[in-house]
Design a protein around this motif. Structure first.
Motif, PDB file in Angstrom:
ATOM      1  N   ALA A  27       0.860  -1.186   0.000  1.00 39.62           N
ATOM      2  CA  ALA A  27       0.000   0.000   0.000  1.00 39.62           C
ATOM      3  C   ALA A  27       0.896   1.235   0.000  1.00 39.62           C
ATOM      4  CB  ALA A  27      -0.937  -0.009   1.197  1.00 39.62           C
ATOM      5  N   ARG A  28       1.621   1.403  -1.067  1.00 36.30           N
ATOM      6  CA  ARG A  28       2.544   2.537  -1.166  1.00 36.30           C
ATOM      7  C   ARG A  28       1.802   3.865  -1.249  1.00 36.30           C
ATOM      8  NH1 ARG A  28       7.059   1.961  -5.609  1.00 36.30           N
ATOM      9  NH2 ARG A  28       7.863   0.571  -3.974  1.00 36.30           N
ATOM     10  N   TYR A  29       0.623   3.864  -1.852  1.00 41.95           N
ATOM     11  CA  TYR A  29      -0.063   5.122  -2.144  1.00 41.95           C
ATOM     12  C   TYR A  29      -1.119   5.429  -1.087  1.00 41.95           C
ATOM     13  CZ  TYR A  29       2.449   5.017  -6.472  1.00 41.95           C
ATOM     14  OH  TYR A  29       3.477   4.993  -7.389  1.00 41.95           O
ATOM     15  N   GLY A  30      -0.947   6.574  -0.431  1.00 41.73           N
ATOM     16  CA  GLY A  30      -1.872   6.998   0.605  1.00 41.73           C
ATOM     17  C   GLY A  30      -2.713   8.190   0.225  1.00 41.73           C
ATOM     18  N   ASP A  31      -2.413   8.829  -0.908  1.00 38.85           N
ATOM     19  CA  ASP A  31      -3.183   9.980  -1.383  1.00 38.85           C
ATOM     20  C   ASP A  31      -4.086   9.555  -2.526  1.00 38.85           C
ATOM     21  OD1 ASP A  31      -1.931  11.729   0.421  1.00 38.85           O
ATOM     22  OD2 ASP A  31      -0.289  12.129  -0.989  1.00 38.85           O
ATOM     23  N   ASP A  32      -5.341   9.997  -2.476  1.00 32.64           N
ATOM     24  CA  ASP A  32      -6.304   9.631  -3.508  1.00 32.64           C
ATOM     25  C   ASP A  32      -5.847  10.059  -4.898  1.00 32.64           C
ATOM     26  OD1 ASP A  32      -7.990   8.443  -1.692  1.00 32.64           O
ATOM     27  OD2 ASP A  32      -9.340  10.154  -1.521  1.00 32.64           O
ATOM     28  N   ASN A  33      -6.300   9.295  -5.885  1.00 33.00           N
ATOM     29  CA  ASN A  33      -5.972   9.476  -7.307  1.00 33.00           C
ATOM     30  C   ASN A  33      -4.500   9.205  -7.608  1.00 33.00           C
ATOM     31  OD1 ASN A  33      -8.558   9.907  -8.224  1.00 33.00           O
ATOM     32  ND2 ASN A  33      -8.423  12.136  -8.187  1.00 33.00           N
ATOM     33  N   GLY A  34      -3.830   8.462  -6.717  1.00 35.59           N
ATOM     34  CA  GLY A  34      -2.480   7.981  -7.006  1.00 35.59           C
ATOM     35  C   GLY A  34      -2.530   6.662  -7.758  1.00 35.59           C
ATOM     36  N   HIS A  35      -1.359   6.043  -7.939  1.00 39.62           N
ATOM     37  CA  HIS A  35      -1.243   4.827  -8.744  1.00 39.62           C
ATOM     38  C   HIS A  35      -1.607   3.582  -7.922  1.00 39.62           C
ATOM     39  CE1 HIS A  35       1.756   6.837 -11.772  1.00 39.62           C
ATOM     40  NE2 HIS A  35       0.614   7.506 -11.639  1.00 39.62           N
ATOM     41  N   VAL A  36      -2.844   3.554  -7.435  1.00 42.82           N
ATOM     42  CA  VAL A  36      -3.253   2.489  -6.518  1.00 42.82           C
ATOM     43  C   VAL A  36      -3.272   1.116  -7.186  1.00 42.82           C
ATOM     44  CG1 VAL A  36      -4.557   4.027  -5.012  1.00 42.82           C
ATOM     45  CG2 VAL A  36      -5.696   2.958  -6.969  1.00 42.82           C
ATOM     46  N   TRP A  37      -3.412   1.061  -8.519  1.00 41.44           N
ATOM     47  CA  TRP A  37      -3.448  -0.228  -9.219  1.00 41.44           C
ATOM     48  C   TRP A  37      -2.120  -0.975  -9.136  1.00 41.44           C
ATOM     49  CZ3 TRP A  37      -3.230   4.521 -11.634  1.00 41.44           C
ATOM     50  CH2 TRP A  37      -2.113   4.744 -12.441  1.00 41.44           C
ATOM     51  N   THR A  38      -1.055  -0.273  -8.786  1.00 36.15           N
ATOM     52  CA  THR A  38       0.242  -0.932  -8.620  1.00 36.15           C
ATOM     53  C   THR A  38       0.380  -1.575  -7.248  1.00 36.15           C
ATOM     54  OG1 THR A  38       1.371   1.059  -7.822  1.00 36.15           O
ATOM     55  CG2 THR A  38       1.292   0.712 -10.218  1.00 36.15           C
ATOM     56  N   ASP A  39      -0.475  -1.193  -6.293  1.00 33.13           N
ATOM     57  CA  ASP A  39      -0.531  -1.789  -4.965  1.00 33.13           C
ATOM     58  C   ASP A  39      -1.442  -3.021  -4.986  1.00 33.13           C
ATOM     59  OD1 ASP A  39       1.105   0.108  -3.744  1.00 33.13           O
ATOM     60  OD2 ASP A  39      -0.574   1.386  -3.136  1.00 33.13           O
ATOM     61  N   SER A  40      -1.695  -3.582  -3.812  1.00 29.96           N
ATOM     62  CA  SER A  40      -2.747  -4.593  -3.667  1.00 29.96           C
ATOM     63  C   SER A  40      -4.080  -3.881  -3.842  1.00 29.96           C
ATOM     64  CB  SER A  40      -2.684  -5.239  -2.285  1.00 29.96           C
ATOM     65  OG  SER A  40      -1.452  -5.898  -2.091  1.00 29.96           O
ATOM     66  N   CYS A  41      -4.769  -4.162  -4.952  1.00 31.29           N
ATOM     67  CA  CYS A  41      -5.852  -3.291  -5.394  1.00 31.29           C
ATOM     68  C   CYS A  41      -7.073  -4.095  -5.819  1.00 31.29           C
ATOM     69  CB  CYS A  41      -5.349  -2.445  -6.565  1.00 31.29           C
ATOM     70  SG  CYS A  41      -6.512  -1.170  -7.133  1.00 31.29           S
ATOM     71  N   VAL A  42      -8.245  -3.550  -5.522  1.00 26.58           N
ATOM     72  CA  VAL A  42      -9.521  -4.059  -6.027  1.00 26.58           C
ATOM     73  C   VAL A  42     -10.219  -2.928  -6.769  1.00 26.58           C
ATOM     74  CG1 VAL A  42      -9.907  -5.973  -4.429  1.00 26.58           C
ATOM     75  CG2 VAL A  42     -10.464  -3.646  -3.711  1.00 26.58           C
ATOM     76  N   GLU A  43     -10.993  -3.289  -7.799  1.00 24.12           N
ATOM     77  CA  GLU A  43     -11.521  -2.265  -8.684  1.00 24.12           C
ATOM     78  C   GLU A  43     -12.958  -2.581  -9.091  1.00 24.12           C
ATOM     79  OE1 GLU A  43      -7.164  -1.330 -10.686  1.00 24.12           O
ATOM     80  OE2 GLU A  43      -8.826  -1.880 -11.999  1.00 24.12           O
ATOM     81  N   PHE A  44     -13.782  -1.538  -9.113  1.00 21.03           N
ATOM     82  CA  PHE A  44     -15.166  -1.628  -9.572  1.00 21.03           C
ATOM     83  C   PHE A  44     -15.328  -0.669 -10.740  1.00 21.03           C
ATOM     84  CE2 PHE A  44     -19.569   0.075  -9.310  1.00 21.03           C
ATOM     85  CZ  PHE A  44     -20.272  -1.098  -9.535  1.00 21.03           C
ATOM     86  N   PHE A  45     -15.552  -1.223 -11.933  1.00 26.91           N
ATOM     87  CA  PHE A  45     -15.778  -0.419 -13.136  1.00 26.91           C
ATOM     88  C   PHE A  45     -17.258  -0.526 -13.482  1.00 26.91           C
ATOM     89  CE2 PHE A  45     -11.600   0.234 -15.604  1.00 26.91           C
ATOM     90  CZ  PHE A  45     -10.816   0.199 -14.464  1.00 26.91           C
ATOM     91  N   CYS A  46     -17.892   0.590 -13.835  1.00 26.71           N
ATOM     92  CA  CYS A  46     -19.312   0.519 -14.178  1.00 26.71           C
ATOM     93  C   CYS A  46     -19.684   1.580 -15.204  1.00 26.71           C
ATOM     94  CB  CYS A  46     -20.185   0.656 -12.938  1.00 26.71           C
ATOM     95  SG  CYS A  46     -20.187   2.303 -12.193  1.00 26.71           S
ATOM     96  N   GLN A  47     -20.693   1.233 -15.978  1.00 22.08           N
ATOM     97  CA  GLN A  47     -21.268   2.142 -16.968  1.00 22.08           C
ATOM     98  C   GLN A  47     -22.752   2.290 -16.639  1.00 22.08           C
ATOM     99  OE1 GLN A  47     -20.250   1.356 -21.078  1.00 22.08           O
ATOM    100  NE2 GLN A  47     -22.180   2.211 -21.789  1.00 22.08           N
ATOM    101  N   PRO A  48     -23.122   3.389 -15.949  1.00 25.12           N
ATOM    102  CA  PRO A  48     -24.506   3.506 -15.468  1.00 25.12           C
ATOM    103  C   PRO A  48     -25.522   3.870 -16.534  1.00 25.12           C
ATOM    104  CG  PRO A  48     -23.217   5.402 -14.759  1.00 25.12           C
ATOM    105  CD  PRO A  48     -22.261   4.449 -15.417  1.00 25.12           C
ATOM    106  N   LYS A  49     -25.077   4.487 -17.617  1.00 26.10           N
ATOM    107  CA  LYS A  49     -25.986   4.908 -18.690  1.00 26.10           C
ATOM    108  C   LYS A  49     -25.486   4.352 -20.018  1.00 26.10           C
ATOM    109  CE  LYS A  49     -28.402   7.888 -16.089  1.00 26.10           C
ATOM    110  NZ  LYS A  49     -29.865   7.851 -15.866  1.00 26.10           N
ATOM    111  N   ASP A  50     -26.364   4.357 -21.004  1.00 27.19           N
ATOM    112  CA  ASP A  50     -26.009   3.868 -22.333  1.00 27.19           C
ATOM    113  C   ASP A  50     -25.462   5.014 -23.182  1.00 27.19           C
ATOM    114  OD1 ASP A  50     -25.684   2.136 -24.442  1.00 27.19           O
ATOM    115  OD2 ASP A  50     -27.775   2.311 -25.125  1.00 27.19           O
ATOM    116  N   ASP A  51     -24.419   5.676 -22.642  1.00 25.99           N
ATOM    117  CA  ASP A  51     -23.850   6.828 -23.344  1.00 25.99           C
ATOM    118  C   ASP A  51     -22.344   6.694 -23.555  1.00 25.99           C
ATOM    119  OD1 ASP A  51     -22.924   7.120 -20.769  1.00 25.99           O
ATOM    120  OD2 ASP A  51     -23.872   9.056 -20.395  1.00 25.99           O
TER     121      ASP A  51
END
Length: 231
Positions: A85-109
């Protein structure tokens, strides 16, 4: 409970989820696991190893989702051979740490969101129509996302030993800042859920809904699957 099933559509299998509403009060992110336990919300596996030739490592990773009138409730549980968990500030390179991710497309746009969180609750949130030129959430939007991490919130370098950890999030609907989502009750969104760790001793890329691409890429809405928010 959350019901999940798989459908075979031509060349690929698509998962589906039916997501229940929680009507009790959830006072903070640390309460999310107990609230989902009480509601009988089961876990889904993040178990597809989509690039096994180069990235065969498969940590144990599960998640579950429910919702309230104003927020999504997301709970992850992970066991892996090392954590970082190297990154402690939001919008950092968190995907390089132990990371979980939720991607979503709420609208058909064509606009989808990537909500990426490392094991201490540091968040990256972006929006756009492709992996390039994404707009990052501002400080106020990020600050409204409540987080609880079983490992605490302090950054640390890689620890090479088998560790289990949990992460819970309360994500306001307003976090999806390119849209005005007043309610998701009765609606269906397209989404996928991932586990990664780009710079760990065992880099890995797992998905809930299978991805069929030649190299690791989570920015692929064509491999999102339906999540139906039941009334």
């Amino acid at each position: 409970m959350v019901a999940s099933k798989s459908l075979s559509l031509s060349h690929k299998t698509v998962n589906q989820m039916k997501i229940r509403q929680i009507k009790s009060i959830v006072s903070g992110a640390s309460d999310v696991p107990a609230v989902l336990d009480a509601a009988g919300i089961p876990f889904e596996k993040i178990a597809n190893v989509d690039w096994p030739d180069k990235y065969p490592y498969k940590p144990d990773a599960v998640f579950r989702i429910a919702y309230t009138k104003t927020s999504l409730l997301i709970h992850y549980m992970v066991t892996e051979d090392s954590i970082r968990a190297r990154y402690g500030d939001d919008n950092g390179h968190v995907w390089t740490d132990s990371c979980v991710e939720f991607f979503c497309q709420p609208k058909d746009d064509g606009i989808y969101y990537n909500l990426e969180t490392n094991c201490i609750g540091t968040v990256l949130l972006g929006a756009g129509t492709s992996r390039h030129g994404r707009e990052l959430a501002n400080i106020e939007t990020l600050g409204a996302i409540q987080r609880w991490a079983s490992l605490g919130r302090r950054p640390f370098e890689e620890r090479v030993n088998r560790v289990s950890w949990q992460l819970a999030l309360i994500v306001p609907l307003a976090s999806f800042f390119k849209h005005r989502i007043r309610s998701i009750e009765g609606k269906t969104i397209q989404a996928n859920v991932y586990k990664c760790g780009d710079e760990l001793q065992k880099p890995h890329y797992l998905s809930w809904n299978k991805i069929d691409l030649p190299k690791p890429d989570f920015h692929c809405p064509q491999y999102f699957a339906p999540m139906e928010f039941q009334p």
